[in-house]
Write a protein that holds these residues in place. Structure first.
Motif, PDB file in Angstrom:
ATOM      1  N   SER A 106      -1.596  -9.513  -0.483  1.00  0.00           N
ATOM      2  CA  SER A 106      -0.710  -8.103  -0.098  1.00  0.00           C
ATOM      3  C   SER A 106       0.213  -9.096  -0.695  1.00  0.00           C
ATOM      4  O   SER A 106       0.670  -9.838  -1.050  1.00  0.00           O
ATOM      5  CB  SER A 106      -0.491  -8.078   1.352  1.00  0.00           C
ATOM      6  OG  SER A 106       0.118  -7.774   2.155  1.00  0.00           O
TER       7      SER A 106
ATOM      8  N   ASN B 258      -1.982  -3.502  -0.400  1.00  0.00           N
ATOM      9  CA  ASN B 258      -2.816  -5.078   0.405  1.00  0.00           C
ATOM     10  C   ASN B 258      -4.529  -3.886  -0.598  1.00  0.00           C
ATOM     11  O   ASN B 258      -4.634  -2.931  -0.722  1.00  0.00           O
ATOM     12  CB  ASN B 258      -2.985  -5.442   1.350  1.00  0.00           C
ATOM     13  CG  ASN B 258      -3.587  -4.324   2.124  1.00  0.00           C
ATOM     14  OD1 ASN B 258      -4.581  -3.865   2.494  1.00  0.00           O
ATOM     15  ND2 ASN B 258      -2.452  -3.719   3.341  1.00  0.00           N
TER      16      ASN B 258
ATOM     17  N   GLY C 291      -1.436  -5.777   4.899  1.00  0.00           N
ATOM     18  CA  GLY C 291      -0.301  -6.365   5.211  1.00  0.00           C
ATOM     19  C   GLY C 291       0.411  -4.959   6.534  1.00  0.00           C
ATOM     20  O   GLY C 291       0.168  -5.170   7.350  1.00  0.00           O
TER      21      GLY C 291
ATOM     22  N   ASP D  74       4.788  -7.445  -0.212  1.00  0.00           N
ATOM     23  CA  ASP D  74       5.448  -6.789   0.590  1.00  0.00           C
ATOM     24  C   ASP D  74       6.481  -6.687   0.235  1.00  0.00           C
ATOM     25  O   ASP D  74       6.953  -7.863  -0.137  1.00  0.00           O
ATOM     26  CB  ASP D  74       5.328  -7.639   1.770  1.00  0.00           C
ATOM     27  CG  ASP D  74       3.896  -7.449   2.745  1.00  0.00           C
ATOM     28  OD1 ASP D  74       2.832  -7.326   1.386  1.00  0.00           O
ATOM     29  OD2 ASP D  74       3.408  -8.074   4.003  1.00  0.00           O
TER      30      ASP D  74
END
Lengths: 69, 386
Positions: free
Chosen positions: B175, B152, A64, B177
């Protein structure tokens, strides 16, 4: 499209492998034969490539983060 | 005349035993780590300044990044291994705000001032459980910047065939975000956005002979949410992106040359219209038992996104982006690495040069994006096993 044939050829070639005994695998276990010889450096390279190019992904689950250089 | 070479089991086993320290380098899941390994890399990333004749407004200076990365690999017990990765980096420079056509209709860059000053912290941990001829790994990660936070997680599994010549592997990762762009007076930016990504892969690895192994696989991803660049003047992208790719890799050791050839190819395709090809060769040349040189060559080419525009304009409607990452281009990376390896430690250094250009693309490019990047990447580091 020709480049697409490369993985197909490699996968077909994999169907004709020769038997390799455990004691014959010394070269396969060499550090310079690893799929990723330097994971820390590869992580930085991948991070840069993902942030500079329009495509990403591979035989991993990714991570990420932004990477917005 | 053909000579028949008798196999000496003792010599062969000795050869295999001498290679044992290398097992920790295998990213394979068939053997639990037996030693603890600590690694550190310092990397410096430096983009070339933009040519003055490509800029309409702003600073020619671009990004510079200093990165410190750490890795710990250690056994927890006979069946469990732990890997912890961490990195900290500082970023500075200027970024592209947009692309505008000049009086002659040529696209020129509008750059921000050289005012970007950000930090990123990235931490992840993975626990792998080893069992007979296979393993399963669970990983969690966090990445944070001033304006960006991501969490994640992933799961990966590997299983070997009975003869240990074939390995089946696969994994899935997610993930989440969150973006909170820094605000600049007079510029309208979103205050808070989020996005998610779901990625998965399957792969097959085959030992071909005593010095050659192949890997092939498929990967896919689904990205959802705010996928545009919040710091661009006019960047309007779909809120979903689905990607698909094929990857093939080969590792071939040539005893007579004391060298290993690494070949990696990736084909990528997404529903934004981007297709790319990546081909990389690395030659690992052993000079002595401890020292090896690693020259590498990487070629990359991508087509443009369906909504890519040469320059920003209020006359454009619908999805649009002048981001160079959405433009058609090709790039070549040249690199050289050096590795010095003893049983207890390893020293590494790498230098790489990346040049991108519209003319390097596989397909002809009518109008090259002025923001294409050229950069140098340098890293040094050490690994220690105990």
């Amino acid at each position: 499209m020709k480049l697409l044939l490369l993985p197909c050829v490699l996968l077909l070639a994999a169907c004709s492998s020769a038997p390799v005994q455990p004691w014959e695998r010394g070269n396969l276990a060499r550090p310079d034969m690893a799929w990723d010889t330097d994971p820390l450096h590869s992580a930085m390279r991948d991070h840069v490539n993902v942030s500079k190019e329009g495509s990403s992904g591979g035989l991993n689950t990714g991570g990420g983060g932004c990477g917005c250089y | 005349m053909t000579k028949t070479k008798k196999c000496n089991p003792l010599a062969a086993l000795t050869t295999a035993a001498l290679a044992l320290p290398a097992i920790s380098h295998l990213a394979h899941a068939d053997t639990a780590p037996v030693k603890t390994e600590l690694g550190y890399r310092y990397s410096q990333y430096q983009e070339d300044d933009i040519d003055d004749n490509k800029i309409l407004i702003g600073s020619p200076q671009r990004y510079e990044v200093d990165n410190h990365a750490f890795r710990l690999v250690t056994p927890l017990n006979a069946q469990l291994g732990l890997t912890v990765d961490g990195s900290y980096e500082t970023m500075s420079g200027a970024s592209a705000y947009g692309v505008a056509a000049d009086a002659q209709g040529e696209p020129k860059m509008i750059m921000t001032g050289a005012s970007i000053d950000d930090k990123r912290t990235d931490v992840s941990a993975s626990v792998r459980h080893y069992r007979e001829a296979g393993s399963v790994a669970f990983a969690l990660g966090y990445s944070g910047e001033n304006d960006y936070t991501a969490f994640n997680g992933s799961i990966e599994a590997e299983q070997q065939s009975a003869d240990r010549l074939t390995t089946y592997s696969g994994g899935i990762g997610y993930s989440s975000d969150e973006l909170e762009p820094e605000q600049t007076p007079g510029i309208n930016r979103p205050t808070s956005e989020d996005k998610s990504a779901l990625n998965a892969f399957i792969a097959l690895t085959q030992v071909m002979n005593a010095g050659w192994q192949l890997q092939g696989g498929l990967f896919t991803g689904m990205h959802d949410g705010f996928l545009a660049d919040a710091y661009k003047a006019r960047d309007i992208r779909p809120d979903q992106r689905q990607l698909f790719g094929v990857m093939a890799r080969s590792r071939n050791f040539m005893p007579s040359l004391k060298a290993a050839l690494h070949t990696d190819y990736r084909y990528y395709n997404d529903d934004w219209g981007i297709q790319s090809h990546t081909l990389e060769f690395a030659w690992h040349q052993s000079l002595t038992q401890q020292l090896r040189l690693v020259p590498l060559l990487r070629y990359y080419s991508q087509s443009q996104a369906d909504f890519y525009v040469d320059s920003d304009s209020i006359n454009n409607s619908g999805y649009q982006s002048s981001d160079y990452r959405m433009s058609p281009f090709g790039a070549i990376t040249y690199g050289l690495g050096i590795v010095y390896e003893e049983a207890a430690y390893r020293l590494v250094a790498n230098v790489e040069r990346y040049d991108s250009d519209g003319d390097m693309a596989l397909e002809s490019v009518d109008q090259e994006n002025p923001a294409l990047v050229n950069y140098n990447l340098m890293s040094v580091g050490v690994d220690y096993r105990f």
